[in-house]
Scaffold this active site. Structure first.
Site, PDB file in Angstrom:
ATOM      1  N   THR A 174       0.852  -1.178   0.000  1.00 28.93           N
ATOM      2  CA  THR A 174       0.000   0.000   0.000  1.00 28.93           C
ATOM      3  C   THR A 174       0.891   1.231   0.000  1.00 28.93           C
ATOM      4  OG1 THR A 174      -1.883  -1.035   1.101  1.00 28.93           O
ATOM      5  CG2 THR A 174      -1.698   1.348   1.305  1.00 28.93           C
ATOM      6  N   PHE A 176       1.343   4.998   0.892  1.00 30.20           N
ATOM      7  CA  PHE A 176       0.854   6.033   1.795  1.00 30.20           C
ATOM      8  C   PHE A 176       1.514   7.355   1.423  1.00 30.20           C
ATOM      9  CE2 PHE A 176       0.339   2.080   4.004  1.00 30.20           C
ATOM     10  CZ  PHE A 176      -0.796   2.218   4.781  1.00 30.20           C
TER      11      PHE A 176
END
Length: 274
Positions: A174, A176
């Site tokens: 992921t 960020f």
């Protein structure tokens, strides 16, 4: 005074991990259930920085978060890629056959579809945060209910991992972004930028824009379209672009404002390697 970092989630969440890795154990964490108060708290100056997930290598972009960055006038300071490993956890002593439901963030559930297809007796429910479900199970001593969260969340809340690494794709990341209120001032020459282009309503506008960016040697690592609410059938494009020559990037930005439409740059920074 310690830095105040706004995150979505509770201790043990992936946002919490990114905050600690970027700002150290001494920072003060301001947790929220949803992303909007994270953006708002940074915009008002109540938090020094915010941590926000923006896309996942399996599930794709989190489109509402692009809008939040734009609407609250925030700037991207940096990016961080976190490897995501999902653990199925419950109260100690339970087997997977005894688990009747799992609750987690919809993005986490999506990333574990293959696992749950093999266990159809487990009903899936969307929830606001991975670690928050783990906390709720521990505090309520909820038998038969499982959470999908990190190893750290299991340790914090005293849960047992029933099935490890249940994400469908093991190479799961992921991305960020670190947000701040003021425009980023840095002495480090950037090689990546995030910006929004609202293209003039004309035939072939997007194709011409993409050709120009390619001519300036910008590598588009992400492009997302979002409708312009006040102008039906017009679209804004959120773009992440990597480049080797900063001068060429600036030339491209000048051409956008002169020939293509409205431009808003959210941040210029060094790309993070996975």
């Amino acid at each position: 005074m310690s830095l105040k970092i706004a995150i979505q989630g509770v201790p043990g969440s992936f946002h919490h991990q990114v905050a600690l890795r970027n700002f150290g154990e001494g920072c003060e964490i301001l947790p929220f259930n949803t992303f909007e108060p994270v953006a708002k708290t940074v915009a008002t100056g109540e938090a020094d920085f915010g941590v926000m997930a923006i896309e996942n290598s399996i599930a794709g972009a989190i489109l509402p978060n692009y809008d939040l960055i734009d609407r609250y006038g925030l700037y991207i300071r940096d990016e961080y890629y976190l490897p995501i490993a999902h653990q199925l956890m419950a109260l100690p002593g339970q087997t997977i056959e005894e688990i009747t439901e799992v609750r987690s963030h919809p993005m986490a559930l999506l990333q574990c579809k293959t696992f749950f297809a093999k266990h159809p007796h487990i009903t899936q429910y969307d929830d606001v945060d991975t670690a928050l479900v783990a906390q709720r199970i521990a505090e309520g001593q909820l038998k038969g209910t499982a959470a999908i969260a990190s190893v750290i969340a299991a340790e914090i809340y005293g849960l047992e991992i029933v099935a490890p690494d249940i994400q469908t794709v093991k190479e799961n990341y992921t991305r960020f972004i670190i947000l701040q209120k003021e425009k980023v001032q840095t002495k480090i020459l950037p090689n990546k930028a995030s910006f929004k282009v609202t293209i003039k309503n004309q035939a072939g506008g997007l194709a011409k824009l993409l050709t120009m960016l390619a001519d300036k040697n910008l590598n588009l690592s992400k492009i997302q379209s979002i409708p312009v609410i006040e102008k039906p059938w017009e679209y804004a494009f959120f773009i992440d672009a990597e480049f080797r020559d900063y001068n060429q990037f600036r030339e491209a930005m000048d051409l956008i404002t002169g020939d293509f439409g409205d431009l808003k740059i959210f941040g210029e920074y060094k790309s993070s390697k996975k």
